[in-house]
Design a protein around this motif. Sequence first.
Motif, PDB file in Angstrom:
ATOM      1  N   ALA A 141       0.663  -1.325   0.360  1.00  0.00           N
ATOM      2  CA  ALA A 141      -0.005   0.100   0.302  1.00  0.00           C
ATOM      3  C   ALA A 141       0.873   0.780  -0.027  1.00  0.00           C
ATOM      4  CB  ALA A 141      -0.645   0.020   1.207  1.00  0.00           C
ATOM      5  N   THR A 142       1.845   0.965   0.411  1.00  0.00           N
ATOM      6  CA  THR A 142       2.958   2.280   0.351  1.00  0.00           C
ATOM      7  C   THR A 142       2.879   2.813  -1.299  1.00  0.00           C
ATOM      8  OG1 THR A 142       4.534   0.541   1.503  1.00  0.00           O
ATOM      9  CG2 THR A 142       5.427   2.086  -0.101  1.00  0.00           C
ATOM     10  N   LYS A 143       2.436   2.546  -2.322  1.00  0.00           N
ATOM     11  CA  LYS A 143       2.802   2.452  -3.390  1.00  0.00           C
ATOM     12  C   LYS A 143       1.371   3.375  -3.855  1.00  0.00           C
ATOM     13  CE  LYS A 143       6.673   0.655  -3.991  1.00  0.00           C
ATOM     14  NZ  LYS A 143       6.931  -1.143  -3.983  1.00  0.00           N
ATOM     15  N   TYR A 144       0.398   2.754  -4.686  1.00  0.00           N
ATOM     16  CA  TYR A 144      -0.983   3.219  -5.105  1.00  0.00           C
ATOM     17  C   TYR A 144      -1.250   3.845  -4.239  1.00  0.00           C
ATOM     18  CZ  TYR A 144       1.523   3.697 -10.017  1.00  0.00           C
ATOM     19  OH  TYR A 144       2.444   3.861 -11.261  1.00  0.00           O
ATOM     20  N   ILE A 145      -2.169   2.794  -3.281  1.00  0.00           N
ATOM     21  CA  ILE A 145      -2.948   2.801  -2.906  1.00  0.00           C
ATOM     22  C   ILE A 145      -2.974   4.074  -1.371  1.00  0.00           C
ATOM     23  CG2 ILE A 145      -3.655   1.855  -0.363  1.00  0.00           C
ATOM     24  CD1 ILE A 145      -3.835  -1.060  -1.213  1.00  0.00           C
ATOM     25  N   ALA A 146      -1.786   4.534  -1.201  1.00  0.00           N
ATOM     26  CA  ALA A 146      -1.342   5.507  -0.278  1.00  0.00           C
ATOM     27  C   ALA A 146      -0.906   6.130  -1.503  1.00  0.00           C
ATOM     28  CB  ALA A 146      -0.268   5.755   0.596  1.00  0.00           C
ATOM     29  N   GLY A 147      -0.365   6.450  -2.481  1.00  0.00           N
ATOM     30  CA  GLY A 147      -0.014   7.234  -3.466  1.00  0.00           C
ATOM     31  C   GLY A 147       0.630   8.510  -3.234  1.00  0.00           C
ATOM     32  N   HIS A 148       1.150   8.780  -2.379  1.00  0.00           N
ATOM     33  CA  HIS A 148       1.679   9.946  -2.088  1.00  0.00           C
ATOM     34  C   HIS A 148       3.203  10.216  -1.723  1.00  0.00           C
ATOM     35  CE1 HIS A 148      -2.658  11.293  -2.783  1.00  0.00           C
ATOM     36  NE2 HIS A 148      -2.307  13.077  -3.095  1.00  0.00           N
TER      37      HIS A 148
ATOM     38  N   ALA B 155      14.355   4.030  -5.476  1.00  0.00           N
ATOM     39  CA  ALA B 155      14.086   3.132  -5.417  1.00  0.00           C
ATOM     40  C   ALA B 155      11.945   3.033  -4.917  1.00  0.00           C
ATOM     41  CB  ALA B 155      14.161   1.666  -4.565  1.00  0.00           C
ATOM     42  N   SER B 156      11.284   1.988  -4.736  1.00  0.00           N
ATOM     43  CA  SER B 156       9.960   2.498  -5.198  1.00  0.00           C
ATOM     44  C   SER B 156       9.076   3.360  -5.973  1.00  0.00           C
ATOM     45  CB  SER B 156       9.786   3.492  -3.561  1.00  0.00           C
ATOM     46  OG  SER B 156       8.427   3.008  -3.313  1.00  0.00           O
ATOM     47  N   TRP B 157       8.030   3.134  -5.899  1.00  0.00           N
ATOM     48  CA  TRP B 157       7.264   4.474  -6.940  1.00  0.00           C
ATOM     49  C   TRP B 157       5.464   4.348  -6.429  1.00  0.00           C
ATOM     50  CZ3 TRP B 157       3.846   0.766  -8.049  1.00  0.00           C
ATOM     51  CH2 TRP B 157       3.458  -0.700  -8.144  1.00  0.00           C
ATOM     52  N   GLY B 158       4.708   4.874  -7.495  1.00  0.00           N
ATOM     53  CA  GLY B 158       3.205   5.068  -6.930  1.00  0.00           C
ATOM     54  C   GLY B 158       2.921   6.299  -6.192  1.00  0.00           C
ATOM     55  N   GLY B 159       3.678   7.178  -5.951  1.00  0.00           N
ATOM     56  CA  GLY B 159       3.663   8.624  -5.744  1.00  0.00           C
ATOM     57  C   GLY B 159       3.201   9.614  -6.489  1.00  0.00           C
ATOM     58  N   TYR B 160       3.038  10.833  -6.625  1.00  0.00           N
ATOM     59  CA  TYR B 160       2.571  11.424  -7.710  1.00  0.00           C
ATOM     60  C   TYR B 160       3.588  12.272  -8.520  1.00  0.00           C
ATOM     61  CZ  TYR B 160       4.362  14.726  -3.750  1.00  0.00           C
ATOM     62  OH  TYR B 160       4.802  14.843  -3.059  1.00  0.00           O
ATOM     63  N   GLU B 161       4.948  11.713  -7.941  1.00  0.00           N
ATOM     64  CA  GLU B 161       6.100  12.166  -8.382  1.00  0.00           C
ATOM     65  C   GLU B 161       6.599  11.357  -9.701  1.00  0.00           C
ATOM     66  OE1 GLU B 161       5.962  10.674  -6.470  1.00  0.00           O
ATOM     67  OE2 GLU B 161       7.509  10.344  -5.309  1.00  0.00           O
ATOM     68  N   SER B 162       7.413  11.315 -10.336  1.00  0.00           N
ATOM     69  CA  SER B 162       8.563  10.338 -11.458  1.00  0.00           C
ATOM     70  C   SER B 162       9.479  10.717 -10.496  1.00  0.00           C
ATOM     71  CB  SER B 162       8.822  11.348 -12.995  1.00  0.00           C
ATOM     72  OG  SER B 162       7.593  11.257 -13.775  1.00  0.00           O
ATOM     73  N   LEU B 163       9.850   8.500 -11.154  1.00  0.00           N
ATOM     74  CA  LEU B 163      11.180   8.223 -10.956  1.00  0.00           C
ATOM     75  C   LEU B 163      11.965   7.617 -11.223  1.00  0.00           C
ATOM     76  CD1 LEU B 163      10.108   6.985  -7.098  1.00  0.00           C
ATOM     77  CD2 LEU B 163      11.494   8.915  -6.959  1.00  0.00           C
ATOM     78  N   ALA B 164      12.787   7.410 -11.585  1.00  0.00           N
ATOM     79  CA  ALA B 164      13.965   6.318 -12.259  1.00  0.00           C
ATOM     80  C   ALA B 164      15.054   5.764 -11.454  1.00  0.00           C
ATOM     81  CB  ALA B 164      15.225   7.321 -13.483  1.00  0.00           C
ATOM     82  N   LEU B 165      15.118   4.173 -11.860  1.00  0.00           N
ATOM     83  CA  LEU B 165      16.707   3.866 -11.382  1.00  0.00           C
ATOM     84  C   LEU B 165      16.824   2.647 -11.952  1.00  0.00           C
ATOM     85  CD1 LEU B 165      16.500   2.511  -8.017  1.00  0.00           C
ATOM     86  CD2 LEU B 165      15.406   0.745  -8.810  1.00  0.00           C
ATOM     87  N   ILE B 166      18.545   2.265 -11.784  1.00  0.00           N
ATOM     88  CA  ILE B 166      18.553   1.305 -13.534  1.00  0.00           C
ATOM     89  C   ILE B 166      18.804  -0.008 -12.098  1.00  0.00           C
ATOM     90  CG2 ILE B 166      20.865   0.896 -13.484  1.00  0.00           C
ATOM     91  CD1 ILE B 166      22.294   3.213 -13.661  1.00  0.00           C
ATOM     92  N   ALA B 167      18.439  -0.784 -13.492  1.00  0.00           N
ATOM     93  CA  ALA B 167      17.607  -2.072 -13.131  1.00  0.00           C
ATOM     94  C   ALA B 167      19.115  -2.606 -12.714  1.00  0.00           C
ATOM     95  CB  ALA B 167      16.607  -3.225 -14.339  1.00  0.00           C
ATOM     96  N   ALA B 168      19.109  -3.250 -10.855  1.00  0.00           N
ATOM     97  CA  ALA B 168      20.914  -4.011 -11.023  1.00  0.00           C
ATOM     98  C   ALA B 168      20.564  -5.408 -12.551  1.00  0.00           C
ATOM     99  CB  ALA B 168      20.171  -4.529  -9.676  1.00  0.00           C
ATOM    100  N   PRO B 169      22.120  -5.694 -12.787  1.00  0.00           N
ATOM    101  CA  PRO B 169      22.034  -6.402 -13.614  1.00  0.00           C
ATOM    102  C   PRO B 169      22.006  -7.734 -12.962  1.00  0.00           C
ATOM    103  CG  PRO B 169      23.654  -4.864 -14.070  1.00  0.00           C
ATOM    104  CD  PRO B 169      22.979  -4.638 -12.802  1.00  0.00           C
TER     105      PRO B 169
END
Length: 414
Positions: free
Chosen positions: A222-229, A352-366
Amino acid sequence: MSQPTSATPYAIHRDRTIGDATRLLHAGAPALREGSGPVNVPVVRTSTVRFESVQAHEDHHHRRAAGEPVATYGRHGLDTHRALEEAILGLEGGHRAFLAPSGLSAIALVLVGLLSPGDHALVADSVYSPVRRVDRTLLQRLGIELEYFSPAHDDLGSKIRATTKLVYLESPSSLLFEVLDLPRLAALAHQHGVLVATDNTWSGGWFYKPLALGADISIQAATKYIAGHSDVMQGVVVVDSPALAEKIGLAYEALGLSVSADDAYLALRGVRTLPIRLAQHQRHATEIAEFLQTQAQVERVFYPALSTDPGHALWQRDFTGASGLVSFAFRDGDLAAAHAFVDALRFFGIGASWGGYESLALIAAPERLNEHSYWQGTTPVVRLHIGLEDPADLKADLAQAFEAAATRRERVAA
Ligand SMILES: *Cc1c(COP(=O)(O)O)cnc(C)c1O
């Protein structure tokens, strides 16, 4: 709106005759007292619960023992917690919702609650990677065996053993959004009497209804889209039957899991706007995914809503939308170019994480990607969470970051 008056109040969160959004928005609304009241349930903080008589105390214990979500102690939470649980049930369907202090604790609750020493569980190999840490650091010590299978290449039925108790899935998967055929996998598992749990964080529970498609348990961060902020850590476990509620409930109590009323309130406040936020995330992410496909440095875009994505047909069949996560693989890129790309971004936080209102970027660990049988590529992958900013700004930002990556490549080549 009529208010509950009888001993068994009208349970709007279970009313499938009304629309999904109506159910989600009205579930858990506080009853009016003496003719009036607030729209939202208040934050009810407490460490313990008081009763008007010894008899009332005992009655509550009996009701709790019989599986009713009533509180006899502060750890169980009061009105705020019940309201959030009802909203979650309105969203996911199911019999009972458990609130956990994080998404990962919700996952661990299900694994520890359902598996005993000697048991075996099959886990999709593209799963959220901290599940493997729960396996290595906790489950192995308890004599529980997790086996990772390839949803795309393995025959699940032939991997099920006499000791298999659980199939654990996540769809679409972390990092590359592999879409799984949940109805088929769940039917196979159930043929062998094996339970199915799935991580539903990607869809927020809005675009995807795992319990209706055959899963027994749906889990969300719920950290992600449910809470959303981006302001609270929380997890939810939704189970489909009283028997599962009892089993998970025993582990929940034994582990002493609890969520603060303030955090429950934040999640409840967030989830009321889930449908509209996700619709906008989808619009923006689709625009960005299509933009990424036109970029010379991009080899492949991972987003199930694109017709070129291998999971597109399953996604169309089982989902009603796509969320804000888009990954892409660089064409012939080295990690240094990916670093230059991400470092050059202005509107995307690095994290890391996501689902808030803001944009994020992360390099996926190989080393994480190597665990996923879904894709055998070797070039760097960047995962983007597309937020609610103006897509034109995000596209311009990505375009200048691609230029920074190209410059970095030229310097390396020179
Ligand atoms: C973030 C995440 C989790 C864990 O949630 P936390 O609240 O960060 O512990 C679980 N599953 C998926 C798919 C996630 O993205």
